[in-house]
Write an enzyme that holds these catalytic residues in place. Structure first.
Site, PDB file in Angstrom:
ATOM      1  N   SER A   1      34.617  42.109  46.429  1.00 38.30           N
ATOM      2  CA  SER A   1      35.045  42.166  45.032  1.00 38.30           C
ATOM      3  C   SER A   1      34.428  43.306  44.230  1.00 38.30           C
ATOM      4  O   SER A   1      35.015  43.740  43.252  1.00 38.30           O
ATOM      5  CB  SER A   1      34.774  40.829  44.353  1.00 38.30           C
ATOM      6  OG  SER A   1      33.440  40.427  44.542  1.00 38.30           O
TER       7      SER A   1
ATOM      8  N   HIS B   1      41.087  38.640  46.715  1.00 39.66           N
ATOM      9  CA  HIS B   1      41.622  39.915  46.204  1.00 39.66           C
ATOM     10  C   HIS B   1      42.724  40.497  47.090  1.00 39.66           C
ATOM     11  O   HIS B   1      43.234  41.573  46.801  1.00 39.66           O
ATOM     12  CB  HIS B   1      40.491  40.931  46.043  1.00 39.66           C
ATOM     13  CG  HIS B   1      39.446  40.485  45.079  1.00 39.66           C
ATOM     14  ND1 HIS B   1      39.567  40.639  43.718  1.00 39.66           N
ATOM     15  CD2 HIS B   1      38.269  39.837  45.283  1.00 39.66           C
ATOM     16  CE1 HIS B   1      38.507  40.122  43.124  1.00 39.66           C
ATOM     17  NE2 HIS B   1      37.702  39.627  44.049  1.00 39.66           N
TER      18      HIS B   1
ATOM     19  N   LYS C   1      44.249  35.568  40.354  1.00 36.29           N
ATOM     20  CA  LYS C   1      44.163  37.030  40.413  1.00 36.29           C
ATOM     21  C   LYS C   1      45.583  37.604  40.553  1.00 36.29           C
ATOM     22  O   LYS C   1      46.338  37.545  39.594  1.00 36.29           O
ATOM     23  CB  LYS C   1      43.186  37.417  41.512  1.00 36.29           C
ATOM     24  CG  LYS C   1      41.760  37.066  41.041  1.00 36.29           C
ATOM     25  CD  LYS C   1      40.661  37.143  42.037  1.00 36.29           C
ATOM     26  CE  LYS C   1      39.376  36.697  41.334  1.00 36.29           C
ATOM     27  NZ  LYS C   1      38.316  36.302  42.251  1.00 36.29           N
TER      28      LYS C   1
HETATM   29  C1  LIG Z   1      37.251  35.290  42.012  1.00 36.52           C
HETATM   30  C2  LIG Z   1      36.684  34.944  43.332  1.00 36.52           C
HETATM   31  C3  LIG Z   1      36.397  33.614  43.668  1.00 36.52           C
HETATM   32  C4  LIG Z   1      36.471  32.505  42.673  1.00 36.52           C
HETATM   33  O1  LIG Z   1      37.777  32.174  42.366  1.00 36.52           O
HETATM   34  P1  LIG Z   1      38.087  31.414  40.978  1.00 36.52           P
HETATM   35  O2  LIG Z   1      39.404  30.813  41.174  1.00 36.52           O
HETATM   36  O3  LIG Z   1      38.057  32.469  39.934  1.00 36.52           O
HETATM   37  O4  LIG Z   1      36.994  30.406  40.805  1.00 36.52           O
HETATM   38  C5  LIG Z   1      35.991  33.351  44.957  1.00 36.52           C
HETATM   39  N1  LIG Z   1      35.838  34.329  45.853  1.00 36.52           N
HETATM   40  C6  LIG Z   1      36.061  35.627  45.562  1.00 36.52           C
HETATM   41  C7  LIG Z   1      35.872  36.680  46.604  1.00 36.52           C
HETATM   42  C8  LIG Z   1      36.484  35.973  44.277  1.00 36.52           C
HETATM   43  O5  LIG Z   1      36.684  37.246  43.963  1.00 36.52           O
END
Ligand SMILES: *Cc1c(COP(=O)(O)O)cnc(C)c1O
Length: 390
Positions: A178, A206, A242
């Site tokens: 990320s 992502h 996302k």
């Molecule tokens: C954003 C993210 C999460 C958490 O997801 P949410 O639905 O926002 O709680 C978990 N793992 C990764 C790699 C992320 O980027």
């Protein structure tokens, strides 16, 4: 910590300029946003396909709200499991190309639920050093041994696997990292997981919606969908807040795995189901992801435009084929100055600093979206060049 200690610790954060503050968003998420009352171009969301403010998704939610109301009213195991949840799970499993899927309210909860329900004392998690915080917390909460390997270092990982006497082993990794935007060596991880009889847990937060021609994520990107579908030790997780532009997450894999999670994942069982209308929006979003391949093509054009435009900059553009394009600047002060300069030009790119990233690797995290226009990206390139050379 008691209150005086909290007060002192906050003052210390303030003194070292490491205090975090929220910016206030007004209006919709998108390429152009109002932040703290100021309209700017934003390169700071995870809304990679520009779907967060897509009218079709909002309409799907509104239609569902009008027929089934807002709250789920109960957990899934009580009376909260709605036909709209189930429909989304079937669509998600189909899109991921895996036998079954289970919705979670957030990705954070999905990671914690999966790892803690499969591992305990005497077991071991083998985790990339740069994994997301939720995977780190999941490993710690599980009470399994938490062995972290150097970022992307397969030899280090294999050493740890070979020397482990753990009963159950799990390799857990972000598929796309990320803060760096690079992709884990997925085919090699499949091989290692098979060789050492370990679970392979892929967090594709992502990648889902973004990678692969059909937006099926990292497995499609590597041509591994068939192999994954036949591998009952593969656990695939992706978030829905996302690229999908909604909220929540899902875990996909073998039917027995999903049934186990329904019975044992505490973050699934002891929480209220997400509003069914959000699941209706997820189903609608998946349709857009499939039908509007131009969003991924546009994103690839934006990535190429940015990378070509920034080759001559004095800062290091990290290798990345994903919408996450970090520019490593070095010191806290330098990256803060850069963010400020961009803001003067009406552009918001967040500065990422320790402890989110290692000391000395402070960076701008540019995140691109199909919601941007090519002109938006060119504008950012021109601004960075002007700052670098002016
Ligand atoms: C954003 C993210 C999460 C958490 O997801 P949410 O639905 O926002 O709680 C978990 N793992 C990764 C790699 C992320 O980027």
């Amino acid at each position: 910590m008691d209150i005086p200690e909290v007060h002192a610790a906050l003052a210390a954060l303030q003194a070292t300029k490491r205090i975090r503050q929220r910016r206030l968003l007004d209006g919709a998420q998108g390429a152009n946003v109002s932040l703290d009352g100021r309209v700017c171009r934003s390169f700071a969301s995870n809304d990679y396909l520009g779907l967060a403010n897509h009218p079709g998704l909002a309409q799907a939610a509104i239609d569902a709200l009008n027929t089934v109301g807002l709250g789920a009213g109960a957990s899934h195991l009580l009376t909260g499991h709605h036909a709209l949840h189930q429909a989304a799970e079937i669509e998600l499993a189909g899109h991921a190309g895996l036998p079954a899927a289970l919705l979670f309210s957030t990705g954070y909860m999905a990671n914690i639920g999966v790892v803690t329900s499969l591992l305990g004392r005497g077991d071991a998690v083998f985790a990339d050093k740069l994994n997301h915080a939720s995977l780190v917390d999941a490993a710690v909460l599980s009470r399994a041994e938490h062995r972290r390997y150097r970022h992307g270092d397969l030899n280090h990982l294999e050493d740890l696997l070979r020397n482990s006497a753990a009963k159950t082993k799990m390799i857990a990794t972000d598929a796309v990292f990320s803060m760096d935007g690079d992709i884990a060596p997925i085919p090699e991880l499949f091989d290692l997981a098979e060789r050492y009889h370990a679970w392979l847990y892929l967090d594709d937060a992502h990648g889902f919606g973004v990678l692969g021609q059909g937006g099926r994520g990292v497995l499609e990107r590597f041509g591994l969908m068939e192999r994954a579908a036949q591998n009952p030790s593969l656990i695939y997780m992706a978030t829905l807040g996302k690229a999908l532009g909604v909220s929540g997450a899902f875990v996909a894999g073998a039917p027995e795995l999903i049934e186990w999670l329904v019975n044992k994942a505490r973050t699934y069982i002891y929480t209220t189901a997400m509003p069914p209308a959000l699941s209706a929006a997820v189903t609608a979003s998946l349709k857009v992801v499939v039908a509007e391949g131009w969003r991924r093509e546009r994103l690839l054009e934006h990535i190429a435009c940015l990378r070509n435009g920034l080759v001559t900059l004095p800062w290091r553009l990290l290798p990345s084929e994903t919408p996450i394009q970090p520019v490593q600047v070095g010191s806290d002060a330098a990256v803060m100055a850069l963010t400020r300069e961009l803001m003067h030009r009406g552009i918001f790119v967040p500065a990422i600093r320790p402890p989110t990233v290692p000391e000395g690797t402070s960076r701008l995290r540019i995140s691109l979206s199909a919601g941007h226009t090519l002109a938006d990206v060119e504008h950012l390139v021109d601004a960075l060049r002007a700052i670098a050379h002016g």
